[in-house]
Design a protein around this motif. Sequence first.
Motif, PDB file in Angstrom:
ATOM      1  N   UNK A 192      27.339 -10.650 -26.546  1.00  0.00           N
ATOM      2  CA  UNK A 192      25.737 -10.290 -26.156  1.00  0.00           C
ATOM      3  C   UNK A 192      25.076 -11.266 -26.041  1.00  0.00           C
ATOM      4  N   UNK A 193      23.960 -11.439 -26.460  1.00  0.00           N
ATOM      5  CA  UNK A 193      22.844 -12.423 -26.312  1.00  0.00           C
ATOM      6  C   UNK A 193      23.386 -13.581 -27.235  1.00  0.00           C
ATOM      7  N   UNK A 194      23.508 -14.876 -26.866  1.00  0.00           N
ATOM      8  CA  UNK A 194      23.564 -15.902 -27.654  1.00  0.00           C
ATOM      9  C   UNK A 194      22.602 -17.060 -27.059  1.00  0.00           C
ATOM     10  N   UNK A 195      21.442 -17.103 -27.734  1.00  0.00           N
ATOM     11  CA  UNK A 195      20.638 -18.358 -27.112  1.00  0.00           C
ATOM     12  C   UNK A 195      20.464 -19.126 -28.346  1.00  0.00           C
ATOM     13  N   UNK A 196      20.989 -20.413 -28.194  1.00  0.00           N
ATOM     14  CA  UNK A 196      20.972 -21.275 -29.337  1.00  0.00           C
ATOM     15  C   UNK A 196      19.536 -21.751 -29.646  1.00  0.00           C
ATOM     16  N   UNK A 197      19.171 -22.393 -30.728  1.00  0.00           N
ATOM     17  CA  UNK A 197      17.933 -22.894 -31.141  1.00  0.00           C
ATOM     18  C   UNK A 197      17.385 -23.803 -29.933  1.00  0.00           C
ATOM     19  N   UNK A 198      16.036 -23.697 -29.735  1.00  0.00           N
ATOM     20  CA  UNK A 198      15.323 -24.321 -28.658  1.00  0.00           C
ATOM     21  C   UNK A 198      13.916 -24.246 -28.961  1.00  0.00           C
ATOM     22  N   UNK A 199      13.151 -25.066 -28.449  1.00  0.00           N
ATOM     23  CA  UNK A 199      11.671 -25.410 -28.757  1.00  0.00           C
ATOM     24  C   UNK A 199      10.614 -24.618 -27.954  1.00  0.00           C
ATOM     25  N   UNK A 200       9.545 -24.420 -28.419  1.00  0.00           N
ATOM     26  CA  UNK A 200       8.400 -23.863 -27.691  1.00  0.00           C
ATOM     27  C   UNK A 200       7.012 -24.452 -28.086  1.00  0.00           C
ATOM     28  N   UNK A 201       6.354 -24.540 -27.032  1.00  0.00           N
ATOM     29  CA  UNK A 201       4.781 -25.106 -27.414  1.00  0.00           C
ATOM     30  C   UNK A 201       4.115 -24.439 -26.208  1.00  0.00           C
ATOM     31  N   UNK A 202       2.748 -24.119 -26.836  1.00  0.00           N
ATOM     32  CA  UNK A 202       1.638 -23.595 -26.088  1.00  0.00           C
ATOM     33  C   UNK A 202       1.871 -22.034 -25.597  1.00  0.00           C
ATOM     34  N   UNK A 203       2.515 -21.299 -26.303  1.00  0.00           N
ATOM     35  CA  UNK A 203       2.658 -19.985 -25.547  1.00  0.00           C
ATOM     36  C   UNK A 203       3.060 -19.085 -26.974  1.00  0.00           C
ATOM     37  N   UNK A 204       3.270 -17.925 -26.546  1.00  0.00           N
ATOM     38  CA  UNK A 204       3.708 -16.874 -27.326  1.00  0.00           C
ATOM     39  C   UNK A 204       4.932 -15.997 -26.985  1.00  0.00           C
ATOM     40  N   UNK A 205       5.985 -15.673 -27.587  1.00  0.00           N
ATOM     41  CA  UNK A 205       7.016 -14.990 -27.305  1.00  0.00           C
ATOM     42  C   UNK A 205       6.735 -13.523 -27.444  1.00  0.00           C
ATOM     43  N   UNK A 206       7.294 -12.917 -26.427  1.00  0.00           N
ATOM     44  CA  UNK A 206       7.180 -11.202 -26.936  1.00  0.00           C
ATOM     45  C   UNK A 206       8.717 -10.646 -26.588  1.00  0.00           C
ATOM     46  N   UNK A 207       9.180 -10.043 -27.548  1.00  0.00           N
ATOM     47  CA  UNK A 207      10.524  -9.526 -27.293  1.00  0.00           C
ATOM     48  C   UNK A 207      10.285  -8.043 -27.197  1.00  0.00           C
ATOM     49  N   UNK A 208      10.907  -7.281 -26.452  1.00  0.00           N
ATOM     50  CA  UNK A 208      10.844  -5.976 -26.307  1.00  0.00           C
ATOM     51  C   UNK A 208      12.074  -5.324 -25.789  1.00  0.00           C
ATOM     52  N   UNK A 209      12.673  -4.456 -26.731  1.00  0.00           N
ATOM     53  CA  UNK A 209      13.964  -3.920 -26.527  1.00  0.00           C
ATOM     54  C   UNK A 209      13.718  -2.549 -26.024  1.00  0.00           C
ATOM     55  N   UNK A 210      14.452  -2.016 -25.220  1.00  0.00           N
ATOM     56  CA  UNK A 210      14.810  -0.466 -25.202  1.00  0.00           C
ATOM     57  C   UNK A 210      16.183   0.223 -25.789  1.00  0.00           C
ATOM     58  N   UNK A 211      16.972  -0.901 -25.671  1.00  0.00           N
ATOM     59  CA  UNK A 211      18.279  -0.540 -26.481  1.00  0.00           C
ATOM     60  C   UNK A 211      18.773  -1.924 -27.023  1.00  0.00           C
ATOM     61  N   UNK A 212      19.639  -1.824 -28.171  1.00  0.00           N
ATOM     62  CA  UNK A 212      20.365  -2.948 -28.688  1.00  0.00           C
ATOM     63  C   UNK A 212      19.287  -3.571 -29.861  1.00  0.00           C
ATOM     64  N   UNK A 213      19.653  -4.637 -30.444  1.00  0.00           N
ATOM     65  CA  UNK A 213      19.136  -5.378 -31.096  1.00  0.00           C
ATOM     66  C   UNK A 213      19.088  -7.141 -30.911  1.00  0.00           C
ATOM     67  N   UNK A 214      18.037  -7.742 -31.346  1.00  0.00           N
ATOM     68  CA  UNK A 214      17.933  -8.972 -31.364  1.00  0.00           C
ATOM     69  C   UNK A 214      17.684  -9.794 -32.842  1.00  0.00           C
TER      70      UNK A 214
END
Length: 321
Positions: free
Chosen positions: A72-94
Amino acid sequence: MSNLDQRPSPSLCGGRGFVVAEPVRELLSPRKVQLGEATEVRRLLPNLGRRMIGAWAFVDHYGPDDIADEPGMQVPPHPHMGLQTVSWLHEGEVLHRDSLGSLATIRPRQLGLMTSGRAISHSEESPRSHARFLHGAQLWVALPDSDRHTEPHFELHTELPVVTAPGLSATVILGDLDGAASPGTAYTPIVGADLALAAGATAALPLVRDFEYGVLSMAGEVRVDDVPVLPGSMLYLGSGRTELPLRAESDAAVMLLGGEPFAEELIMWWNFVARSQEEIETARDDWTNGTRFGAVTGYDGAALPAPEMPPTPLKPRGRVR
Ligand code: MN
């Protein structure tokens, strides 16, 4: 989620010059982007024809994918700045891990909201034991200059307000809709809502005249302001509207995204939202040198290296389209 492009293009966005000050109906086609080996996502923003909708600066739609026999989803560690992330699911889990030590499982119709502020890093993965199908959207919200250096934090909201009308159930993800407010922290006038429509339902959703809006179709057959919008596509609606006519031909779900047009000009590159080339370069160096963005613990794998910077300097400019 991360921008995993090996050679990400810079995106110059924000500024009033991009905003359409009247109602329009612009259908945006998704761009298919490979995320890791297994996952393909449909990127709606930034788009050749449109960079932002209010403060919404990035929209990926993925699935439904059958991951019964996949990691399934495999997104390794990565950086962010200056933003918000919104995670929204209809099915599954993160499963979300970040450099603050957060460890959270985000489930369908829960809001995973990460405010990067000045710097954060995180990973996102399907838990080892997961549901068969994975379906959702990953979105970024640009932070205004006044708040973009704020301290990073993560919020998981399992209870969100729901606005109902005959045949319509609207979950308020971020911001306000028809007097109902999400508990998620927002830094600009904004709305994100998940609209579930029953087959045959018609609805007129109240909108804010000064906001610009777009609708991302998640599932089913729906007409938005009389335009059929297929799952994985988005209709940009401009501004100057006080209501949005919706009609569902089958049971359907769409995401309404809107907000006050984002007046500041931005540079987006890789996973960073900034105001200058220099800020991007410094952030890239800080990630490469292991400073400022902290570390994610518990992810089984290496962090994502930063891609090379493009050879030509990034500069905000006025109207692009
Ligand atoms: Mn991310």
